[in-house]
Design a protein around this motif. Structure first.
Motif, PDB file in Angstrom:
ATOM      1  N   VAL A 212       0.854  -1.183   0.000  1.00 30.82           N
ATOM      2  CA  VAL A 212       0.000   0.000   0.000  1.00 30.82           C
ATOM      3  C   VAL A 212       0.891   1.236   0.000  1.00 30.82           C
ATOM      4  O   VAL A 212       1.772   1.376   0.850  1.00 30.82           O
ATOM      5  CB  VAL A 212      -0.933   0.034   1.237  1.00 30.82           C
ATOM      6  N   PHE A 213       0.682   2.118  -0.966  1.00 29.66           N
ATOM      7  CA  PHE A 213       1.393   3.391  -0.987  1.00 29.66           C
ATOM      8  C   PHE A 213       0.593   4.374  -0.129  1.00 29.66           C
ATOM      9  O   PHE A 213      -0.380   4.965  -0.608  1.00 29.66           O
ATOM     10  CB  PHE A 213       1.536   3.912  -2.421  1.00 29.66           C
ATOM     11  N   SER A 214       0.986   4.515   1.114  1.00 34.17           N
ATOM     12  CA  SER A 214       0.228   5.339   2.050  1.00 34.17           C
ATOM     13  C   SER A 214       1.043   6.555   2.456  1.00 34.17           C
ATOM     14  O   SER A 214       2.183   6.435   2.911  1.00 34.17           O
ATOM     15  CB  SER A 214      -0.146   4.532   3.297  1.00 34.17           C
ATOM     16  N   GLY A 215       0.448   7.738   2.294  1.00 28.45           N
ATOM     17  CA  GLY A 215       1.090   8.960   2.732  1.00 28.45           C
ATOM     18  C   GLY A 215       1.053   9.110   4.243  1.00 28.45           C
ATOM     19  O   GLY A 215       0.421   8.327   4.963  1.00 28.45           O
ATOM     20  N   GLU A 216       1.716  10.149   4.718  1.00 31.55           N
ATOM     21  CA  GLU A 216       1.955  10.309   6.153  1.00 31.55           C
ATOM     22  C   GLU A 216       0.674  10.418   6.968  1.00 31.55           C
ATOM     23  O   GLU A 216       0.577   9.879   8.074  1.00 31.55           O
ATOM     24  CB  GLU A 216       2.810  11.559   6.395  1.00 31.55           C
ATOM     25  N   SER A 217      -0.317  11.134   6.450  1.00 32.09           N
ATOM     26  CA  SER A 217      -1.568  11.291   7.200  1.00 32.09           C
ATOM     27  C   SER A 217      -2.416  10.036   7.165  1.00 32.09           C
ATOM     28  O   SER A 217      -3.292   9.849   8.006  1.00 32.09           O
ATOM     29  CB  SER A 217      -2.370  12.478   6.643  1.00 32.09           C
ATOM     30  N   GLY A 218      -2.145   9.158   6.193  1.00 31.73           N
ATOM     31  CA  GLY A 218      -2.916   7.927   6.090  1.00 31.73           C
ATOM     32  C   GLY A 218      -2.334   6.756   6.838  1.00 31.73           C
ATOM     33  O   GLY A 218      -3.017   5.746   7.058  1.00 31.73           O
ATOM     34  N   SER A 219      -1.068   6.847   7.252  1.00 31.95           N
ATOM     35  CA  SER A 219      -0.370   5.668   7.766  1.00 31.95           C
ATOM     36  C   SER A 219      -0.167   5.658   9.278  1.00 31.95           C
ATOM     37  O   SER A 219       0.350   4.691   9.829  1.00 31.95           O
ATOM     38  CB  SER A 219       1.001   5.547   7.083  1.00 31.95           C
ATOM     39  N   VAL A 220      -0.571   6.717   9.969  1.00 33.60           N
ATOM     40  CA  VAL A 220      -0.286   6.795  11.403  1.00 33.60           C
ATOM     41  C   VAL A 220      -0.977   5.686  12.189  1.00 33.60           C
ATOM     42  O   VAL A 220      -0.437   5.190  13.185  1.00 33.60           O
ATOM     43  CB  VAL A 220      -0.647   8.192  11.961  1.00 33.60           C
ATOM     44  N   THR A 221      -2.147   5.253  11.748  1.00 30.60           N
ATOM     45  CA  THR A 221      -2.839   4.194  12.487  1.00 30.60           C
ATOM     46  C   THR A 221      -2.108   2.860  12.353  1.00 30.60           C
ATOM     47  O   THR A 221      -2.040   2.084  13.310  1.00 30.60           O
ATOM     48  CB  THR A 221      -4.287   4.056  12.011  1.00 30.60           C
ATOM     49  N   VAL A 252      -7.856   2.811   7.957  1.00 31.98           N
ATOM     50  CA  VAL A 252      -8.169   3.558   6.739  1.00 31.98           C
ATOM     51  C   VAL A 252      -6.914   4.314   6.311  1.00 31.98           C
ATOM     52  O   VAL A 252      -6.418   5.170   7.050  1.00 31.98           O
ATOM     53  CB  VAL A 252      -9.322   4.558   6.977  1.00 31.98           C
ATOM     54  N   SER A 253      -6.399   4.000   5.125  1.00 25.89           N
ATOM     55  CA  SER A 253      -5.304   4.790   4.565  1.00 25.89           C
ATOM     56  C   SER A 253      -5.934   5.897   3.725  1.00 25.89           C
ATOM     57  O   SER A 253      -6.443   5.647   2.635  1.00 25.89           O
ATOM     58  CB  SER A 253      -4.375   3.928   3.705  1.00 25.89           C
ATOM     59  N   SER A 254      -5.899   7.112   4.236  1.00 28.47           N
ATOM     60  CA  SER A 254      -6.671   8.210   3.653  1.00 28.47           C
ATOM     61  C   SER A 254      -5.918   9.018   2.607  1.00 28.47           C
ATOM     62  O   SER A 254      -6.466   9.981   2.070  1.00 28.47           O
ATOM     63  CB  SER A 254      -7.154   9.150   4.766  1.00 28.47           C
ATOM     64  N   GLU A 255      -4.680   8.658   2.307  1.00 28.43           N
ATOM     65  CA  GLU A 255      -3.969   9.315   1.207  1.00 28.43           C
ATOM     66  C   GLU A 255      -2.878   8.402   0.689  1.00 28.43           C
ATOM     67  O   GLU A 255      -2.359   7.552   1.407  1.00 28.43           O
ATOM     68  CB  GLU A 255      -3.364  10.652   1.639  1.00 28.43           C
ATOM     69  N   GLY A 256      -2.560   8.572  -0.597  1.00 23.34           N
ATOM     70  CA  GLY A 256      -1.447   7.848  -1.186  1.00 23.34           C
ATOM     71  C   GLY A 256      -0.163   8.654  -1.039  1.00 23.34           C
ATOM     72  O   GLY A 256      -0.046   9.516  -0.165  1.00 23.34           O
ATOM     73  N   ASP A 257       0.797   8.385  -1.915  1.00 20.42           N
ATOM     74  CA  ASP A 257       2.066   9.128  -1.860  1.00 20.42           C
ATOM     75  C   ASP A 257       1.874  10.460  -2.599  1.00 20.42           C
ATOM     76  O   ASP A 257       2.449  10.692  -3.669  1.00 20.42           O
ATOM     77  CB  ASP A 257       3.218   8.313  -2.432  1.00 20.42           C
ATOM     78  N   THR A 258       1.060  11.326  -2.012  1.00 18.77           N
ATOM     79  CA  THR A 258       0.698  12.594  -2.658  1.00 18.77           C
ATOM     80  C   THR A 258       1.881  13.554  -2.744  1.00 18.77           C
ATOM     81  O   THR A 258       1.838  14.504  -3.517  1.00 18.77           O
ATOM     82  CB  THR A 258      -0.454  13.275  -1.900  1.00 18.77           C
ATOM     83  N   ASP A 259       2.888  13.325  -1.944  1.00 20.59           N
ATOM     84  CA  ASP A 259       4.142  14.082  -2.043  1.00 20.59           C
ATOM     85  C   ASP A 259       5.261  13.058  -2.238  1.00 20.59           C
ATOM     86  O   ASP A 259       5.828  12.560  -1.261  1.00 20.59           O
ATOM     87  CB  ASP A 259       4.373  14.913  -0.780  1.00 20.59           C
ATOM     88  N   PRO A 260       5.579  12.704  -3.485  1.00 17.86           N
ATOM     89  CA  PRO A 260       6.549  11.628  -3.741  1.00 17.86           C
ATOM     90  C   PRO A 260       7.914  11.871  -3.115  1.00 17.86           C
ATOM     91  O   PRO A 260       8.570  10.919  -2.663  1.00 17.86           O
ATOM     92  CB  PRO A 260       6.635  11.585  -5.269  1.00 17.86           C
ATOM     93  N   ASP A 261       8.379  13.122  -3.074  1.00 19.07           N
ATOM     94  CA  ASP A 261       9.682  13.402  -2.479  1.00 19.07           C
ATOM     95  C   ASP A 261       9.686  13.076  -0.990  1.00 19.07           C
ATOM     96  O   ASP A 261      10.616  12.448  -0.483  1.00 19.07           O
ATOM     97  CB  ASP A 261      10.064  14.871  -2.704  1.00 19.07           C
ATOM     98  N   ARG A 262       8.638  13.513  -0.278  1.00 21.56           N
ATOM     99  CA  ARG A 262       8.547  13.208   1.148  1.00 21.56           C
ATOM    100  C   ARG A 262       8.396  11.703   1.372  1.00 21.56           C
ATOM    101  O   ARG A 262       8.983  11.140   2.306  1.00 21.56           O
ATOM    102  CB  ARG A 262       7.351  13.968   1.743  1.00 21.56           C
ATOM    103  N   TYR A 263       7.645  11.055   0.515  1.00 18.88           N
ATOM    104  CA  TYR A 263       7.459   9.605   0.626  1.00 18.88           C
ATOM    105  C   TYR A 263       8.800   8.877   0.524  1.00 18.88           C
ATOM    106  O   TYR A 263       9.102   7.990   1.324  1.00 18.88           O
ATOM    107  CB  TYR A 263       6.497   9.118  -0.463  1.00 18.88           C
ATOM    108  N   ARG A 264       9.630   9.278  -0.442  1.00 16.94           N
ATOM    109  CA  ARG A 264      10.945   8.644  -0.592  1.00 16.94           C
ATOM    110  C   ARG A 264      11.839   8.943   0.608  1.00 16.94           C
ATOM    111  O   ARG A 264      12.611   8.076   1.037  1.00 16.94           O
ATOM    112  CB  ARG A 264      11.608   9.113  -1.895  1.00 16.94           C
TER     113      ARG A 264
END
Length: 282
Positions: A212-221, A252-264
Motif C-alpha cells: 500500500v502506498f500510504s502517505g503520512e496522514s494515512g499511515s499513522v494508524t 483507513v489509509s486516507s492518502e497515497g504518496d501525494t508528495d513523492p519526495d517526502r514519501y521517498r
C-alpha cells in the motif's frame, strides 16, 4: 479534491494552504486550474482567511470539512460523504464473513473520524468495535479535549508542524466532536515517527500481503497498531484496548504518496525513524 471537482464542473476554485504545506502538493492542486497559495498561517487561521474571502466574493462558497457555529451544513454533507467509505468497508468485510473488533481512525478536525465512528456505532449498536481516534501530537486537539474530560473542546494553536500535514488541525469540528466524545473508546496522540513507521510497513508488508502506498496522514494508524503490538513499553495501553492476536483491526489509509519526495525520504532515508518520543493515549 475540491480543485478536481471544480475543474470538472468548470467552476473557479481558490485554495489557501497553511504553513508547512509542500510545493509538490501546491503544484498538484494548481494542475487542476485552481488558484492556490501557501500562506504564512496555521491551518485554522487559513480556514478563517478562506471563509472571509468567500464571504466577500460574489457567488463565493466556502467548502470546508470543519464546522463552527453558523457553518455546519456543508461540513455535515462532507461527513456524510466520508460515511460512504465506512459503508463500503463494512460491505467488503461482511462479504468475507468478517466484522472488526477494533477500528483505528486518524483525525485532523475529526470529520473523517466522526463519520467512520458514527457509522460503526450505529451499525453495531449492541456490541460496537473498540474505536480509537489517532492524532498528530503537534495538533492533538481531540486528545487534549478527551484528557480534560468535561465534554468541552480544547484548541491547539501555533504552527503545528508535523509530517502529517493532513492532520495538522488545531480546532475540532463541532459536529464531529459530539459524536467522538460519546462513541470513541480512546484517543491517542502520536509523534511523527509513528506515522513514518506506518508508511514503511505499508510499503514493505509481510510476504503475501498487498503493498500500500500510504502517505503520512494515512499511515499513522498502522504505525500505532504495530507499536502497540510489538513494543513492551505500550503493553498497558494494548491490554486496555483488548488488542491481541485474534483482533480484527480496520484501518483507513486516507492518502497515497501525494508528495513523492517526502514519501521517498521516509521510505528510503528513514525520515523520523530514530525519533522515539513516546505517544500518549487516554
Amino acid at each position: 479534491g475540491i480543485a478536481w471537482a471544480a475543474n470538472k464542473l468548470g467552476q473557479k476554485c481558490v485554495v489557501r494552504m497553511p504553513k508547512g504545506s509542500t510545493q509538490t502538493r501546491l503544484e498538484n492542486i494548481a494542475k487542476e486550474n485552481a488558484t492556490v497559495t501557501i500562506e504564512d498561517l496555521n491551518y485554522d487561521d487559513c480556514v478563517r482567511m478562506a471563509a472571509r474571502e468567500a464571504e466577500n466574493t460574489e457567488h463565493g462558497i466556502m467548502v470546508q470539512d470543519t464546522a463552527w457555529e453558523g457553518y455546519e451544513e456543508i461540513p455535515t454533507w462532507i461527513m456524510q460523504g466520508y460515511g460512504t467509505l465506512a459503508l463500503e468497508a463494512d460491505q467488503q468485510l461482511a462479504k468475507d464473513g468478517c466484522r472488526p473488533t477494533h477500528i483505528f481512525i486518524q483525525a485532523g478536525v475529526g470529520s473523517l473520524a466522526g463519520a467512520v465512528i458514527g457509522y460503526f456505532a450505529n451499525r453495531f449498536k449492541e456490541n460496537p468495535p473498540i474505536m480509537v481516534v489517532v492524532e498528530a501530537m503537534a495538533a492533538d486537539c481531540l486528545y487534549r479535549s478527551a484528557v480534560k474530560g468535561d465534554g468541552s473542546r480544547i484548541d491547539v494553536t501555533g504552527d503545528m508542524l508535523t509530517i502529517m500535514a493532513g492532520l495538522a488541525c488545531g480546532e475540532a469540528n463541532t459536529v464531529s466532536w459530539d459524536i467522538l466524545r460519546n462513541h470513541a473508546d480512546a484517543f491517542v496522540s502520536c509523534p511523527d515517527w509513528v506515522s513514518a513507521n506506518g508508511t514503511r510497513i505499508y510499503g514493505a508488508p509481510l510476504r503475501g500481503d498487498d503493498r500500500v502506498f500510504s502517505g503520512e496522514s494515512g499511515s499513522v494508524t498502522m504505525g500505532l497498531v504495530a507499536a502497540l503490538m510489538t513494543k513492551p513499553e505500550y503493553r498497558e495501553l494494548r491490554e486496555a484496548l483488548k488488542l491481541d492476536d485474534s483482533s480484527e483491526v480496520l484501518l483507513v489509509s486516507s492518502e497515497g504518496d501525494t508528495d513523492p519526495d517526502r514519501y521517498r525520504e521516509i521510505v528510503w532515508e528513514g525520515l523520523c525513524g530514530t525519533d522515539k518520543e513516546p505517544f500518549e493515549g487516554i
